[in-house]
Design a protein around this motif. Structure first.
Motif, mmCIF file in Angstrom:
data_model
loop_
_atom_site.group_PDB
_atom_site.id
_atom_site.type_symbol
_atom_site.label_atom_id
_atom_site.label_comp_id
_atom_site.label_asym_id
_atom_site.label_seq_id
_atom_site.Cartn_x
_atom_site.Cartn_y
_atom_site.Cartn_z
ATOM 1 N N ARG A 136 0.835 -1.207 0.000
ATOM 2 C CA ARG A 136 0.000 0.000 0.000
ATOM 3 C C ARG A 136 0.872 1.262 0.000
ATOM 4 O O ARG A 136 0.618 2.204 -0.757
ATOM 5 C CB ARG A 136 -0.925 -0.003 1.219
ATOM 6 C CG ARG A 136 -1.963 1.090 1.214
ATOM 7 C CD ARG A 136 -2.927 1.013 2.401
ATOM 8 N NE ARG A 136 -3.442 -0.321 2.665
ATOM 9 C CZ ARG A 136 -3.090 -1.086 3.723
ATOM 10 N NH1 ARG A 136 -2.255 -0.635 4.619
ATOM 11 N NH2 ARG A 136 -3.596 -2.283 3.890
ATOM 12 N N SER A 137 1.914 1.274 0.845
ATOM 13 C CA SER A 137 2.796 2.446 0.933
ATOM 14 C C SER A 137 3.548 2.672 -0.374
ATOM 15 O O SER A 137 3.699 3.812 -0.822
ATOM 16 C CB SER A 137 3.795 2.271 2.082
ATOM 17 O OG SER A 137 3.126 2.245 3.314
ATOM 18 N N GLY A 148 3.609 5.795 -5.725
ATOM 19 C CA GLY A 148 3.764 5.619 -7.164
ATOM 20 C C GLY A 148 4.808 4.586 -7.539
ATOM 21 O O GLY A 148 5.197 4.483 -8.702
ATOM 22 N N CYS A 149 5.249 3.802 -6.584
ATOM 23 C CA CYS A 149 6.271 2.768 -6.828
ATOM 24 C C CYS A 149 5.584 1.443 -7.143
ATOM 25 O O CYS A 149 5.743 0.444 -6.424
ATOM 26 C CB CYS A 149 7.178 2.635 -5.612
ATOM 27 S SG CYS A 149 8.011 4.151 -5.135
ATOM 28 N N THR A 150 4.809 1.437 -8.230
ATOM 29 C CA THR A 150 4.015 0.255 -8.559
ATOM 30 C C THR A 150 4.874 -0.939 -8.953
ATOM 31 O O THR A 150 4.503 -2.077 -8.680
ATOM 32 C CB THR A 150 2.998 0.573 -9.669
ATOM 33 O OG1 THR A 150 3.699 1.111 -10.790
ATOM 34 C CG2 THR A 150 1.966 1.579 -9.187
ATOM 35 N N GLU A 151 6.014 -0.685 -9.575
ATOM 36 C CA GLU A 151 6.902 -1.788 -9.957
ATOM 37 C C GLU A 151 7.424 -2.503 -8.713
ATOM 38 O O GLU A 151 7.446 -3.731 -8.652
ATOM 39 C CB GLU A 151 8.065 -1.266 -10.800
ATOM 40 C CG GLU A 151 8.963 -2.358 -11.339
ATOM 41 C CD GLU A 151 10.048 -1.820 -12.249
ATOM 42 O OE1 GLU A 151 11.198 -2.279 -12.097
ATOM 43 O OE2 GLU A 151 9.742 -0.966 -13.092
ATOM 44 N N GLU A 152 7.829 -1.725 -7.707
ATOM 45 C CA GLU A 152 8.316 -2.317 -6.461
ATOM 46 C C GLU A 152 7.200 -3.059 -5.742
ATOM 47 O O GLU A 152 7.406 -4.151 -5.198
ATOM 48 C CB GLU A 152 8.910 -1.243 -5.542
ATOM 49 C CG GLU A 152 10.227 -0.674 -6.018
ATOM 50 C CD GLU A 152 10.068 0.482 -7.021
ATOM 51 O OE1 GLU A 152 8.940 0.719 -7.512
ATOM 52 O OE2 GLU A 152 11.082 1.131 -7.320
ATOM 53 N N VAL A 212 7.040 -7.091 -4.706
ATOM 54 C CA VAL A 212 6.694 -7.677 -3.402
ATOM 55 C C VAL A 212 5.678 -8.794 -3.601
ATOM 56 O O VAL A 212 5.823 -9.896 -3.065
ATOM 57 C CB VAL A 212 6.163 -6.617 -2.415
ATOM 58 C CG1 VAL A 212 5.680 -7.280 -1.131
ATOM 59 C CG2 VAL A 212 7.240 -5.588 -2.094
ATOM 60 N N VAL A 213 4.638 -8.521 -4.403
ATOM 61 C CA VAL A 213 3.621 -9.538 -4.666
ATOM 62 C C VAL A 213 4.251 -10.760 -5.325
ATOM 63 O O VAL A 213 3.993 -11.903 -4.922
ATOM 64 C CB VAL A 213 2.475 -8.966 -5.535
ATOM 65 C CG1 VAL A 213 1.519 -10.058 -5.982
ATOM 66 C CG2 VAL A 213 1.730 -7.880 -4.779
#
Length: 131
Positions: A103-104, A109-113, A117-118
């Motif tokens: 979520r953080s 805006g760090c969608t790649e990171e 994680v997923v």
């Protein structure tokens, strides 16, 4: 007070050397999480590992949540990413820390990171479906 927790740890180390009981290490990391002192919690976590204490899932979760609470999202990401890469992130029963990290990262805006994680959760055998 977080300084009190560090003082207790230092006092115990003076008395017992590096053989501080496992519960004391975990307690100090937990107190630092609650106080939002995640960077100090991470330092204690590394001291604990150097002392030969194997962290459990709660200690890892406390480090991640403490870093997030203190605003150190990047350090929380680095810690988690390294643990996932090494395969040394214990099963987190409720995955609260990883959900909070995702979520953080997404909020910043760090969608790649966040996606890493997923993906890392899947590789580690964790269930990211509820995230």
């Amino acid at each position: 007070e977080w300084m009190c927790a560090l003082d207790v740890l230092d006092f115990m180390m003076d008395i017992e050397g590096l053989k501080v009981r496992r519960k004391i290490w975990f307690l100090v990391v937990s107190v630092l999480r609650v106080c939002g002192r995640g960077c100090e919690g991470l330092e204690v976590f590394h001291r604990m590992e150097r002392a030969g204490v194997v962290p459990d899932s709660r200690a890892c979760e406390d480090v991640i949540l403490g870093l997030l609470r203190g605003g150190a999202v990047e350090r929380a990401w680095e810690f988690t990413e390294g643990r996932l890469r090494e395969g040394s992130l214990p099963q987190l029963p409720h995955q609260k820390a990883l959900r909070s990290l995702i979520r953080s990262l997404g909020t910043r805006g760090c969608t790649e990171e966040a996606q890493q994680v997923v993906s890392g959760m899947r590789v580690a055998g964790l269930q990211p479906d509820s995230v």
